[in-house]
Scaffold this motif. Structure first.
Motif, PDB file in Angstrom:
ATOM      1  N   GLY A  57       0.907  -1.465  -0.058  1.00 42.21           N
ATOM      2  CA  GLY A  57      -0.047   0.039  -0.100  1.00 42.21           C
ATOM      3  C   GLY A  57       0.933   1.098  -0.022  1.00 42.21           C
ATOM      4  N   VAL A  58       0.699   2.166  -1.041  1.00 39.22           N
ATOM      5  CA  VAL A  58       1.546   3.297  -1.004  1.00 39.22           C
ATOM      6  C   VAL A  58       0.911   4.564  -0.503  1.00 39.22           C
ATOM      7  CG1 VAL A  58       2.822   2.557  -3.035  1.00 39.22           C
ATOM      8  CG2 VAL A  58       0.849   3.709  -3.540  1.00 39.22           C
ATOM      9  N   PHE A  59      -0.409   4.509  -0.088  1.00 36.85           N
ATOM     10  CA  PHE A  59      -1.266   5.528   0.587  1.00 36.85           C
ATOM     11  C   PHE A  59      -1.118   6.628  -0.299  1.00 36.85           C
ATOM     12  CE2 PHE A  59      -0.176   2.410   3.809  1.00 36.85           C
ATOM     13  CZ  PHE A  59      -1.351   2.410   4.625  1.00 36.85           C
ATOM     14  N   SER A  60      -0.890   7.769   0.214  1.00 35.76           N
ATOM     15  CA  SER A  60      -1.040   8.933  -0.791  1.00 35.76           C
ATOM     16  C   SER A  60       0.213   9.111  -1.758  1.00 35.76           C
ATOM     17  CB  SER A  60      -0.742  10.454   0.346  1.00 35.76           C
ATOM     18  OG  SER A  60      -2.044  10.394   1.039  1.00 35.76           O
ATOM     19  N   LEU A 190      -6.367  -2.808  -8.244  1.00 31.38           N
ATOM     20  CA  LEU A 190      -5.316  -4.288  -8.257  1.00 31.38           C
ATOM     21  C   LEU A 190      -6.187  -5.243  -8.890  1.00 31.38           C
ATOM     22  CD1 LEU A 190      -2.454  -5.248  -7.744  1.00 31.38           C
ATOM     23  CD2 LEU A 190      -3.501  -5.995  -5.426  1.00 31.38           C
ATOM     24  N   PRO A 191      -6.012  -5.873  -9.961  1.00 30.37           N
ATOM     25  CA  PRO A 191      -6.623  -7.002 -10.453  1.00 30.37           C
ATOM     26  C   PRO A 191      -6.641  -8.474  -9.499  1.00 30.37           C
ATOM     27  CG  PRO A 191      -5.461  -6.098 -12.178  1.00 30.37           C
ATOM     28  CD  PRO A 191      -4.956  -5.703 -10.917  1.00 30.37           C
ATOM     29  N   GLU A 192      -7.635  -9.184  -9.488  1.00 25.01           N
ATOM     30  CA  GLU A 192      -7.591 -10.417  -8.560  1.00 25.01           C
ATOM     31  C   GLU A 192      -6.091 -11.165  -8.808  1.00 25.01           C
ATOM     32  OE1 GLU A 192      -8.926 -12.569  -5.595  1.00 25.01           O
ATOM     33  OE2 GLU A 192     -10.122 -10.809  -6.349  1.00 25.01           O
ATOM     34  N   VAL A 248     -10.782  -1.386  -1.085  1.00 23.45           N
ATOM     35  CA  VAL A 248      -9.935  -0.484  -1.361  1.00 23.45           C
ATOM     36  C   VAL A 248      -9.135  -0.834  -2.570  1.00 23.45           C
ATOM     37  CG1 VAL A 248      -8.208   1.098  -0.592  1.00 23.45           C
ATOM     38  CG2 VAL A 248     -10.143   0.625   0.810  1.00 23.45           C
ATOM     39  N   ARG A 249      -8.514  -1.851  -2.611  1.00 19.38           N
ATOM     40  CA  ARG A 249      -7.404  -2.217  -3.434  1.00 19.38           C
ATOM     41  C   ARG A 249      -8.077  -2.571  -4.689  1.00 19.38           C
ATOM     42  NH1 ARG A 249      -6.389  -5.980   0.829  1.00 19.38           N
ATOM     43  NH2 ARG A 249      -6.948  -7.770  -0.417  1.00 19.38           N
ATOM     44  N   ALA A 250      -9.327  -3.172  -4.886  1.00 14.23           N
ATOM     45  CA  ALA A 250     -10.024  -3.195  -6.150  1.00 14.23           C
ATOM     46  C   ALA A 250     -10.281  -1.881  -6.670  1.00 14.23           C
ATOM     47  CB  ALA A 250     -10.977  -4.461  -5.956  1.00 14.23           C
ATOM     48  N   SER A 255      -6.765   8.877  -3.878  1.00 13.26           N
ATOM     49  CA  SER A 255      -6.120   9.492  -3.151  1.00 13.26           C
ATOM     50  C   SER A 255      -5.002   8.790  -2.263  1.00 13.26           C
ATOM     51  CB  SER A 255      -7.204  10.246  -2.293  1.00 13.26           C
ATOM     52  OG  SER A 255      -7.918  11.255  -2.748  1.00 13.26           O
ATOM     53  N   ALA A 256      -5.567   7.578  -2.159  1.00 18.98           N
ATOM     54  CA  ALA A 256      -4.609   6.763  -0.985  1.00 18.98           C
ATOM     55  C   ALA A 256      -4.857   5.228  -1.245  1.00 18.98           C
ATOM     56  CB  ALA A 256      -4.980   7.120   0.402  1.00 18.98           C
ATOM     57  N   GLY A 257      -5.503   4.853  -2.416  1.00 24.67           N
ATOM     58  CA  GLY A 257      -5.643   3.443  -2.586  1.00 24.67           C
ATOM     59  C   GLY A 257      -4.834   2.657  -3.526  1.00 24.67           C
ATOM     60  N   GLY A 258      -3.764   3.414  -4.015  1.00 19.34           N
ATOM     61  CA  GLY A 258      -2.887   2.462  -4.854  1.00 19.34           C
ATOM     62  C   GLY A 258      -1.897   1.343  -4.215  1.00 19.34           C
ATOM     63  N   LEU A 259      -1.662   0.521  -4.963  1.00 15.60           N
ATOM     64  CA  LEU A 259      -0.840  -0.726  -4.616  1.00 15.60           C
ATOM     65  C   LEU A 259       0.622  -0.575  -5.585  1.00 15.60           C
ATOM     66  CD1 LEU A 259      -1.817  -2.450  -2.303  1.00 15.60           C
ATOM     67  CD2 LEU A 259      -3.703  -1.501  -3.704  1.00 15.60           C
ATOM     68  N   GLY A 260       1.429  -0.496  -5.089  1.00 16.63           N
ATOM     69  CA  GLY A 260       2.842  -0.596  -5.881  1.00 16.63           C
ATOM     70  C   GLY A 260       4.032  -1.259  -5.225  1.00 16.63           C
TER      71      GLY A 260
END
Length: 377
Positions: A57-60, A190-192, A248-250, A255-260
């Motif tokens: 989770g990279v948040f902001s 984020l895809p399943e 959130v991931r899907a 603003s803050a829901g990215g994954l990376g």
């Protein structure tokens, strides 16, 4: 704690600094660090507790992707910074917001930091649901006069402008123009199929002194900071837990829901400023300079501290003196940081799994950035 990965000749000092931080940290997080010199990856490191391709989770730091899309659409002539938000999105004109421009919105000057009664968990995972409710919200200060960090809502607000202006979501633009062409591991939604690579965010473990500082600095949930972080909403969860929700991931809340990963963060900024994989930079120099130029500087009404923002992107001079003027990027609450420094010719991505104290770009970024600058020199 062991360090894995590679650095090119001349960047050994960056590896040494990364290892020194991990050795000194009592509760060392799983961390990733990636640096590009122009379009060349010169640092690719990770510690125990994560892998090179782990998604965190990279948040902001997610906001950087949203602002890059906005910059591309301004560059293409599809958005005009000095048009009002309401000219794209008529419902936004209510409650004294009719004169707020897109420029003011991006510079955190609109005053629409949250809702009087807060969001539900389901709404927080859905940018369009948030935007629908924010349209009727009165500003929390006179728009344009002050600035304050629109922490959980700026992605929804900018995303709704993008949708109204183009008929396509910000997420679709990001996927088509930025993530997919470069194969970037920075996802808005984020895809399943990618779920097995996700590692949940771990809570902060402050020292007793830090814990006392957190308690002393606590604000009312009805303060501007409390409202901006939805603390006044019934059942609001812990911030560190936000990306641990599959909803959130899907949804890829912008603003803050990215994954990376650090590779994804650094790669996005390298593509934006320098170009990657034989392609030229996504942003023209004038566009990058305009979005990096400071538009809001001084005391942030939400955070209560001295901050500087360009058009969405954070300015780092006061907090990270190693970074040059005209750099643009964004940090995240767990400690992540991604940025491009066009003058010094590098892009940087850092992630960590355990939430950092006191939140925002983790303190070790200062040492790591200096080691990068020394290596470049």
């Amino acid at each position: 704690m062991a360090v894995h990965g590679t650095v090119v000749t001349g960047f050994e000092g960056v590896r040494e600094e990364f290892a020194a931080f991990l050795a000194a940290e009592e509760h060392a997080p799983g961390s990733q660090l990636v640096v590009y010199r122009g379009g060349e990856r010169v640092v690719d490191l990770w510690s125990e507790g994560v892998g090179a391709e782990s998604l965190l989770g990279v948040f902001s730091s997610t906001k950087g992707a949203a602002y890059l899309v906005a910059a591309l659409l301004v560059q293409d002539g599809l958005l005009d910074l000095d048009r009002t938000v309401a000219s794209y999105w008529p419902d936004f004109a209510s409650a004294d917001k009719d004169r707020v421009t897109l420029r003011e919105l991006l510079a955190h000057r609109a005053g629409v930091i949250g809702l009087d009664d807060g969001f539900t968990a389901e709404e927080l995972a859905d940018d369009r649901a948030m935007a629908a409710r924010l349209a009727g919200q009165r500003p929390f200060w006179q728009p344009g006069r002050f600035f304050g960090y629109h922490a959980l809502v700026i992605g929804a607000l900018v995303g709704e402008v993008v949708f109204r202006a183009t008929g396509r979501t910000l997420h679709d633009w990001y996927e088509e123009r930025v993530r997919a062409p470069y194969g970037l591991d920075l996802w808005l939604g984020l895809p399943e199929s990618e779920e097995p690579r996700f590692l949940s965010t771990l809570p902060m473990l402050p020292t007793p002194e830090q814990a006392a500082g957190i308690e002393a600095a606590a604000e009312s949930p009805y303060s501007l900071g409390g409202i901006a972080f939805n603390e006044h909403a019934p059942g609001n969860g812990e911030l560190y837990d936000f990306p641990n929700s599959r909803a959130v991931r899907a949804g890829g809340q912008a603003s803050a829901g990215g994954l990376g990963s650090a590779r994804g963060l650094a790669g996005m900024y390298a593509a934006a400023a320098f170009g990657l994989d034989g392609r030229g930079p996504l942003l023209k120099p004038d566009t990058a300079a305009e979005f990096a130029r400071i538009h809001s500087e001084g005391k942030d009404l939400v955070g209560g501290t001295e901050k500087a923002f360009g058009l969405g992107f954070q300015s780092y001079g006061p907090s990270f003196p190693a970074v040059g003027a005209g750099a643009f990027g964004h940090s995240g609450a767990a400690g992540s940081l991604g940025l491009a420094d066009p003058r010094q010719g590098f892009a940087y991505g850092y992630t960590r799994r355990r939430f950092a104290y006191p939140g925002g770009a983790a303190p070790e970024n200062a040492r790591l950035l200096w080691s990068v600058v020394r290596a470049l020199a």
